[in-house]
Design a protein around this motif. Structure first.
Motif, PDB file in Angstrom:
ATOM      1  N   ALA A  17       0.824  -1.212   0.000  1.00 25.14           N
ATOM      2  CA  ALA A  17       0.000   0.000   0.000  1.00 25.14           C
ATOM      3  C   ALA A  17       0.855   1.259   0.000  1.00 25.14           C
ATOM      4  O   ALA A  17       0.325   2.365  -0.066  1.00 25.14           O
ATOM      5  CB  ALA A  17      -0.927  -0.010   1.209  1.00 25.14           C
ATOM      6  N   LEU A  72       2.779   2.409   2.454  1.00 26.33           N
ATOM      7  CA  LEU A  72       2.705   3.167   3.711  1.00 26.33           C
ATOM      8  C   LEU A  72       4.045   3.221   4.433  1.00 26.33           C
ATOM      9  O   LEU A  72       4.242   4.040   5.314  1.00 26.33           O
ATOM     10  CB  LEU A  72       1.653   2.534   4.638  1.00 26.33           C
ATOM     11  CG  LEU A  72       0.248   2.471   4.066  1.00 26.33           C
ATOM     12  CD1 LEU A  72      -0.682   1.776   5.027  1.00 26.33           C
ATOM     13  CD2 LEU A  72      -0.276   3.857   3.770  1.00 26.33           C
ATOM     14  N   ASP A  77       8.261   7.055  -3.028  1.00 30.65           N
ATOM     15  CA  ASP A  77       6.914   7.579  -3.204  1.00 30.65           C
ATOM     16  C   ASP A  77       6.072   6.586  -4.000  1.00 30.65           C
ATOM     17  O   ASP A  77       6.401   6.259  -5.137  1.00 30.65           O
ATOM     18  CB  ASP A  77       7.012   8.919  -3.944  1.00 30.65           C
ATOM     19  CG  ASP A  77       5.683   9.647  -3.933  1.00 30.65           C
ATOM     20  OD1 ASP A  77       4.765   9.160  -3.258  1.00 30.65           O
ATOM     21  OD2 ASP A  77       5.576  10.687  -4.599  1.00 30.65           O
ATOM     22  N   PRO A  78       4.955   6.076  -3.434  1.00 31.75           N
ATOM     23  CA  PRO A  78       4.131   5.120  -4.186  1.00 31.75           C
ATOM     24  C   PRO A  78       3.493   5.720  -5.434  1.00 31.75           C
ATOM     25  O   PRO A  78       3.102   4.997  -6.328  1.00 31.75           O
ATOM     26  CB  PRO A  78       3.070   4.705  -3.170  1.00 31.75           C
ATOM     27  CG  PRO A  78       3.098   5.731  -2.119  1.00 31.75           C
ATOM     28  CD  PRO A  78       4.476   6.273  -2.074  1.00 31.75           C
ATOM     29  N   LYS A  79       3.417   7.052  -5.500  1.00 38.97           N
ATOM     30  CA  LYS A  79       2.802   7.696  -6.678  1.00 38.97           C
ATOM     31  C   LYS A  79       3.691   7.572  -7.911  1.00 38.97           C
ATOM     32  O   LYS A  79       3.250   7.796  -9.030  1.00 38.97           O
ATOM     33  CB  LYS A  79       2.564   9.183  -6.398  1.00 38.97           C
ATOM     34  CG  LYS A  79       1.602   9.447  -5.278  1.00 38.97           C
ATOM     35  CD  LYS A  79       0.177   9.350  -5.750  1.00 38.97           C
ATOM     36  CE  LYS A  79      -0.754   9.419  -4.559  1.00 38.97           C
ATOM     37  NZ  LYS A  79      -2.086   8.943  -4.868  1.00 38.97           N
ATOM     38  N   TYR A  91      -1.818   3.507  -7.940  1.00 39.99           N
ATOM     39  CA  TYR A  91      -3.127   3.849  -7.395  1.00 39.99           C
ATOM     40  C   TYR A  91      -3.267   3.292  -5.980  1.00 39.99           C
ATOM     41  O   TYR A  91      -2.661   2.289  -5.623  1.00 39.99           O
ATOM     42  CB  TYR A  91      -4.229   3.315  -8.301  1.00 39.99           C
ATOM     43  CG  TYR A  91      -4.174   3.891  -9.693  1.00 39.99           C
ATOM     44  CD1 TYR A  91      -4.095   5.276  -9.876  1.00 39.99           C
ATOM     45  CD2 TYR A  91      -4.166   3.080 -10.810  1.00 39.99           C
ATOM     46  CE1 TYR A  91      -4.023   5.815 -11.141  1.00 39.99           C
ATOM     47  CE2 TYR A  91      -4.097   3.617 -12.085  1.00 39.99           C
ATOM     48  CZ  TYR A  91      -4.018   4.986 -12.236  1.00 39.99           C
ATOM     49  OH  TYR A  91      -3.939   5.522 -13.488  1.00 39.99           O
TER      50      TYR A  91
END
Lengths: 178, 158
Positions: free
Chosen positions: B120, B122, B134-136, B144
């Motif tokens: 996720a 986090l 950064d997961p983005k 997403y």
């Protein structure tokens, strides 16, 4: 009649405008709640013959969260009526194309299949971020509660909170973390 | 001139043992602190085990033999990164059970929830250095937002 009861009555008989922040919310679970407001099921005067549905403004629809591997596994079907015209679009591909589409389709489905659906669906306004036109912003008077709390990333937590959080694990004395 | 300075530095570091060494051959672990106390004619040099820096934040341990997570009585979710952070190394790997001291079921649960938190995005700070924080910035569907349901974890007490 007290001013609280009077405003309650106004809220019941008028068309209210609710705002829903879709950040980290499951669109399929939250659409059940939104559909309730669009059809007016949350009001005491609600009745199938009574048109008392409210407006719902959904913001940040590009920030919705799907469960597990649903971004790949959930598929949207479309057929253009020609032979071989069937197409299957994965949820993440649809979201890439239009970040409001998954939310809209989820609510459209949750509204149920009868003639009130189109009027109720017309009262839904979905925006991909938190920028709302001013004429809609001026109508807003209520907020729908989010279903899930927005999770906090580890790099967003302040160093004081990181330092002072209670420790559950007691590592052995001779063990050194790398 | 620079070469002479280099030689002098090398000699100082390696051939004069009384100077403080900045290089060590084996890994320094800093478990014990060497303390030197002078009293009159006697010098006492002792190695003292340093107390844990977060000793005062430790939860009270139970006497009934329950594992630390069971006795804490908290319903841990994969979004509770401050709790999950205590069970992983700096690169985000789960610690073994002999170190964490958890019971079998909780160890499995925490391991799965650590994976969920990583997926996720986090726990971006607890990753190997070459990973994207950064997961983005991930590709395709990975960028997403994704959440997980803890009821899908098989291991549970009830």
């Amino acid at each position: 009649m007290s001013i609280v009861r009077r405003s309650q009555q106004w809220g019941t008989f008028a068309r209210m405008w609710h705002v829903f922040d879709a950040t980290w919310q499951d669109p399929y679970q939250s659409s059940q709640i939104i559909a309730k407001y669009l059809l007016g099921r949350h009001k005491p005067i609600s009745h199938p013959m009574n048109r008392c549905g409210d407006h719902v403004v959904v913001i940040n629809s590009s920030e919705i969260a799907l469960r597990g591997d649903e971004w790949q596994m959930r598929v949207y079907f479309h057929h253009d009526t020609y032979h071989g015209g069937a197409s299957w679009t994965k949820a993440w591909e649809l979201h890439k194309k239009d970040p409001t589409m998954i939310m809209k389709k989820a609510v459209y489905r949750a509204l149920g299949n009868n003639l009130t659906r189109h009027q109720a669906y017309a009262r839904l306004h979905v925006f991909l971020d938190d920028k709302i036109p001013l004429e809609i912003q001026q109508n807003l008077s209520s907020q729908i509660k989010q279903l899930r709390p927005v999770p906090q990333r580890l790099d967003q937590i302040s160093p004081e909170e990181l330092e002072n959080f209670p420790q559950i694990v007691k590592l052995p004395e001779t063990y050194v973390l790398t | 001139m620079a070469f002479a300075r280099c030689i002098a530095k090398f000699t100082k570091n390696y051939f004069l043992p009384d100077s403080s060494r900045s290089i060590s051959i084996t890994a320094t672990r800093n478990i014990k602190e060497i303390r030197e106390v002078k009293e009159n004619n006697t010098t006492i040099i002792e190695g003292i085990v340093k107390p844990h820096p977060k000793e005062h934040l430790m939860l009270k341990s139970c006497d009934n033999g329950a594992c630390p997570l069971c006795s804490a009585g908290v319903n841990v979710k994969h979004t509770d990164v401050l709790i999950l952070k205590q069970f992983v190394r700096s690169d985000g790997c789960m610690l073994p059970r002999r170190i964490t001291g958890l019971c079998n079921i909780q160890q499995k649960r925490v391991g799965i929830m650590v994976t969920m938190a990583h997926r996720a995005g986090l726990m971006g700070t607890l990753k190997p250095k070459n990973c994207r924080m950064d997961p983005k910035k991930r590709r395709d569907w990975r960028k997403y937002n994704t959440y997980y349901d803890e009821t899908t974890i098989k291991q549970s007490y009830y």
